[in-house]
Design a protein around this motif. Structure first.
Motif, mmCIF file in Angstrom:
data_model
loop_
_atom_site.group_PDB
_atom_site.id
_atom_site.type_symbol
_atom_site.label_atom_id
_atom_site.label_comp_id
_atom_site.label_asym_id
_atom_site.label_seq_id
_atom_site.Cartn_x
_atom_site.Cartn_y
_atom_site.Cartn_z
ATOM 1 N N SER A 1 10.652 86.367 96.517
ATOM 2 C CA SER A 1 11.004 84.963 96.711
ATOM 3 C C SER A 1 9.857 84.016 96.386
ATOM 4 O O SER A 1 10.075 82.829 96.148
ATOM 5 C CB SER A 1 11.450 84.730 98.162
ATOM 6 N N ASP A 2 8.627 84.537 96.357
ATOM 7 C CA ASP A 2 7.479 83.680 96.043
ATOM 8 C C ASP A 2 6.341 84.546 95.537
ATOM 9 O O ASP A 2 6.138 85.669 96.015
ATOM 10 C CB ASP A 2 7.039 82.885 97.272
ATOM 11 N N ARG A 3 5.643 84.006 94.574
ATOM 12 C CA ARG A 3 4.488 84.716 94.012
ATOM 13 C C ARG A 3 3.447 83.673 93.627
ATOM 14 O O ARG A 3 3.684 82.852 92.743
ATOM 15 C CB ARG A 3 4.904 85.549 92.808
ATOM 16 N N THR A 4 2.304 83.698 94.296
ATOM 17 C CA THR A 4 1.273 82.680 94.066
ATOM 18 C C THR A 4 -0.074 83.342 93.840
ATOM 19 O O THR A 4 -0.302 84.494 94.219
ATOM 20 C CB THR A 4 1.167 81.727 95.269
ATOM 21 N N THR A 5 -0.961 82.596 93.215
ATOM 22 C CA THR A 5 -2.330 83.042 92.976
ATOM 23 C C THR A 5 -3.232 82.478 94.068
ATOM 24 O O THR A 5 -3.217 81.278 94.342
ATOM 25 C CB THR A 5 -2.831 82.582 91.605
ATOM 26 N N VAL A 6 -4.001 83.363 94.717
ATOM 27 C CA VAL A 6 -4.879 82.962 95.816
ATOM 28 C C VAL A 6 -6.253 82.630 95.253
ATOM 29 O O VAL A 6 -6.848 83.425 94.524
ATOM 30 C CB VAL A 6 -4.987 84.082 96.868
ATOM 31 N N ALA B 1 -12.713 87.265 96.057
ATOM 32 C CA ALA B 1 -12.439 87.223 94.618
ATOM 33 C C ALA B 1 -11.114 86.572 94.284
ATOM 34 O O ALA B 1 -10.826 86.315 93.117
ATOM 35 C CB ALA B 1 -12.473 88.642 94.040
ATOM 36 N N GLY B 2 -10.279 86.309 95.299
ATOM 37 C CA GLY B 2 -8.949 85.793 95.009
ATOM 38 C C GLY B 2 -8.016 86.934 94.652
ATOM 39 O O GLY B 2 -8.358 88.105 94.708
ATOM 40 N N GLY B 3 -6.795 86.579 94.278
ATOM 41 C CA GLY B 3 -5.822 87.605 93.923
ATOM 42 C C GLY B 3 -4.420 87.042 93.875
ATOM 43 O O GLY B 3 -4.223 85.858 93.572
ATOM 44 N N THR B 4 -3.457 87.890 94.170
ATOM 45 C CA THR B 4 -2.051 87.518 94.094
ATOM 46 C C THR B 4 -1.383 87.728 95.440
ATOM 47 O O THR B 4 -1.595 88.754 96.094
ATOM 48 C CB THR B 4 -1.327 88.358 93.023
#
Length: 577
Positions: A366-371, A50-53
Motif C-alpha cells: 500500500s505504500d513504498r517510500t525512501t527513508v 544510510a537510509g533505505g526503503t
C-alpha cells in the motif's frame, strides 16, 4: 638446599612477549588486507544511518476466511517476512506491525529493494495441480485439449515458450520421471505429521473438458494472460479443491487446472542448485514430508499413464504456473527438482520464498517510500563527538595519573579500535552486519571497559612495587591477580550483552552485538598486546629505574627501601638527671 625443578618458571620469568606481539600484528595486517581485498573498507550502515526503503504491506482476508486478520496471524506473518528478508542477506532490517492490518518493513540501503518488495509480500501458496488443457496466453474462441497447443510441452521441460512443441516420451532419460522438469534422486522424505485434505483429491489424469464447469470454460476462453492485470487475478479466488484457470509467469500460456493433488505445506525444504551433471543450469530442489512424498508418488504414477496434456503436472505458485512438466515415470522417494530457464537469482528467490513457508494472509503493497539518512546522520555526528570527547578525557586522565604508562594504554586502545573497525567492515559482507546508532553507542561504551582493564593491571604492578620489588618481577607477579579481575569483569559484560542480544529485537541487538564483540576483543588485546608490551618496556631504563615521568617513580608511589638483614642497633641508655 633442594635444587629447583626443571621446566617450572620462576615468578620473574619473562616468557616470550615478542611472539605474542608478532602474532597480533600479523592478525592486524591480515584483517586489514582482507578488508581492502574484499573492497569493504567501511562498515555497512543501518537504515538509520544510510537510509533505505520503507514498505507498508496491507493484509487481506483469504477467500472464505473473513476473520483471518487477527493478532496471531499478523505475528506469524511478521516472523515469516523477517526470515525472508534475512534470507536476502539483510540484517538490521525492521519488520513490525502497524495497526491491526498493516506490516511495515524497513530495509537498509544497499539491498535490492525491488527484489525485497517482491518477496516480503508473496503469499507463497504452492500447489501441484493436474493440467486439464492449455493454450496460448491470448484469448481463444474455445478451449482445446490438443497437445499441439501446448506451449510448455517441450521435451526439455523449459518454462512456457509459446512454440507449441509436442512432448516426446522417448526423450525422457532413464531415472528421470519427468521430462527434464522433475527428477527423482531417490532420497527419503523428512517425517512429519500428515494433514488430511478437506476433501478427497480427484484422481489425476481423468479430468476432461466435459467435467469442467461451463463458467470455468468461459473464463478460460476469455482469459488474456498477456495482460499483467488478468494474469495476476487468474484463479485468485479458487480454493485447493476447485477446478480453476491459471497463467504462466511470463503470460505466454494459460491453463485449465484440476484440484490440487499435493499442497505446498508438504514441502520441507527448497534450495537452489546448479546442475553440472545434466547441464540443465540452475534448478530448485524440493523435499517433501512423508505425507507429501506418498501423495506425490501416487499422483505421478497416475499421470504417467495419461496422454498429453493430461500427463502434465502444473506447479502453481501464488496462482501462477511456474512450470508444467510432463510425467513419464512415477517419482518416488520424496525428492524432486524444478527445472526451467532459471538464473541463479530467480532460483534463489523461489527457494527462499518456499523455504520459509506460506504467509497466513495475503498482502498488497500500500505504500513504498525512501527513508532519508539525514536525521540519523545528525545523530551519528553528535554521537561521534560525544565519543571523541569521552576518549579525550580518558587519555588526559591517563596522562595526568599514569604518565609514561599512558603510552601503553593509548597504543592498546588504538590496536583495539583497528581490530574492531576491520572486523565490523568484514562482517558486513560475511553475515550482513550493519552498523546503526545503538551499535555505535556500544562501541563508545567499550572504551571505558577497555581502559578499565589497563587500570586494573597498572594498579597491580604499582602494588608490587610498593612492596619493594623491582619492575620486571612486579610486572610478572601482578599479571595473575590482574588477569582474574579482568576476566571476571569482561565475563559479566559479555554475559549481559549476550542476554540482551537474545531477548531484544531490532536495533537494540546492534548495541548488544557490538558490546559483546568489543568485550571479547578487550581480552584479546590485554592478553596478546598490553601484557607483552609491558613486559618489554619493563626492561627499558626509563621504566625500570622509575623515571619521574614513567608513572612508576618510587617517591610518588611511596616505596620504602627494603630493610637489610643484620644486627639491630643498641638502644641508647638513659642518662641520669
Amino acid at each position: 638446599m633442594a635444587a629447583p625443578k626443571k621446566g617450572r618458571r620462576s615468578p620473574g620469568a619473562q616468557g616470550h612477549p615478542g611472539r605474542a606481539l608478532a602474532g597480533i600484528l600479523v592478525a592486524l595486517v591480515a584483517l586489514t588486507g582482507a578488508m581492502f581485498v574484499s573492497g569493504d573498507t567501511t562498515p555497512r550502515l543501518g537504515i538509520d544511518l544510510a537510509g533505505g526503503t520503507s514498505i507498508t504491506l496491507t493484509a487481506h482476508n483469504p477467500p472464505g476466511q473473513p476473520n483471518a486478520i487477527n493478532p496471531t496471524n499478523m505475528n506469524t506473518a511478521v516472523n515469516i517476512i523477517n526470515r525472508r528478508v534475512n534470507g536476502l542477506g539483510v540484517t538490521e532490517s525492521e519488520v513490525q506491525t502497524q495497526g491491526s492490518d498493516n506490516i511495515v518493513v524497513n530495509i537498509p540501503k544497499g539491498t535490492n529493494s525491488d527484489q525485497a518488495a517482491k518477496q516480503v509480500g508473496t503469499t507463497a501458496r504452492l500447489y501441484f495441480r493436474t493440467v486439464v488443457t492449455e493454450a496460448a496466453g491470448a484469448p481463444t474462441p474455445s478451449p482445446s485439449s490438443s497437445p499441439s497447443t501446448s506451449p510448455s510441452g517441450k521435451a526439455t521441460g523449459k518454462p512456457s515458450s509459446g512454440k507449441g512443441t509436442t512432448p516426446s516420451p522417448s526423450a525422457t532419460t532413464q531415472g528421470r520421471a519427468v521430462t527434464d522438469a522433475l527428477k527423482n534422486p531417490g532420497a527419503g522424505g523428512k517425517p512429519a505429521t500428515p494433514s488430511a485434505p478437506a476433501t478427497p483429491p480427484t484422481t489425476p489424469g481423468t479430468s476432461s473438458l466435459a467435467s469442467v464447469p461451463p463458467a470455468v470454460q468461459k473464463q478460460f476462453a476469455e482469459l488474456d494472460c498477456t495482460k499483467p492485470a488478468q494474469r495476476s487475478q487468474a484463479g485468485a479466488n479458487a480454493t485447493a479443491t476447485d477446478t480453476t484457470v491459471g497463467c504462466s509467469q511470463d503470460g505466454k500460456a494459460k491453463y485449465i487446472l484440476g484440484p490440487s493433488q499435493v499442497d505446498g505445506k508438504d514441502v520441507t525444504s527448497a534450495k537452489a542448485v546448479f546442475d553440472t551433471q545434466q547441464g540443465s543450469g540452475w534448478t530448485v530442489s524440493l523435499g517433501f514430508n512423508s505425507h507429501g512424498a506418498n501423495r506425490f508418488t501416487d499422483v505421478t504414477s497416475q499421470l504417467a499413464k495419461q496422454q498429453p496434456p493430461n500427463n502434465q503436472f502444473a506447479i502453481v505458485l501464488d496462482n501462477q504456473v511456474v512450470s508444467s512438466p510432463s510425467v513419464s515415470q512415477p517419482i518416488t522417494g520424496g525428492q524432486a527438482e524444478i527445472y526451467g530457464s532459471f538464473t541463479q537469482q530467480s532460483a534463489e528467490d523461489l527457494a527462499n520464498v518456499l523455504s520459509y513457508g506460506a504467509l497466513p494472509l495475503s498482502f498488497s503493497i500500500s505504500d513504498r517510500t525512501t527513508v532519508s539518512p539525514q536525521l540519523g546522520g545528525e545523530q551519528l555526528q553528535g554521537g561521534l563527538i560525544a565519543g571523541a570527547v569521552g576518549l579525550a578525557l580518558v587519555v588526559l586522565y591517563l596522562l595526568a595519573y599514569y604518565r609514561g604508562l599512558s603510552f601503553v594504554a593509548v597504543v592498546s586502545l588504538i590496536v583495539s579500535a583497528v581490530l574492531t573497525y576491520t572486523i565490523m567492515a568484514l562482517l558486513g559482507r560475511a553475515i550482513g552486519f550493519a552498523l546503526n546508532l545503538p551499535a555505535v553507542c556500544g562501541a563508545i561504551v567499550a572504551i571505558g571497559i577497555t581502559a578499565d582493564s589497563f587500570i586494573v593491571y597498572f594498579e597491580r604492578i604499582r602494588d608490587e612495587l610498593r612492596h619493594g620489588r623491582s619492575l620486571a618481577p612486579s610486572v610478572q607477579r601482578a599479571w595473575p591477580r590482574a588477569r582474574r579481575t579482568i576476566l571476571v569483569s569482561d565475563f559479566v559484560s559479555f554475559l549481559a550483552a549476550a542476554v540482551l542480544f537474545i531477548v531484544s529485537v531490532g536495533k537494540v541487538q546492534g548495541f548488544a552485538f557490538t558490546l559483546g564483540l568489543t568485550t571479547l576483543l578487550d581480552v584479546v588485546v590485554v592478553y596478546l598486546f598490553t601484557k607483552p608490551l609491558m613486559t618489554l618496556l619493563a626492561r627499558r631504563k626509563f621504566y625500570a629505574q622509575g623515571h619521574p615521568w614513567s608513572g612508576l617513580n618510587p617517591k610518588s608511589l611511596g616505596v620504602q627501601a627494603p630493610l637489610r638483614r643484620g644486627r639491630r642497633p643498641a638502644r641508647p641508655e638513659a642518662k641520669e638527671a
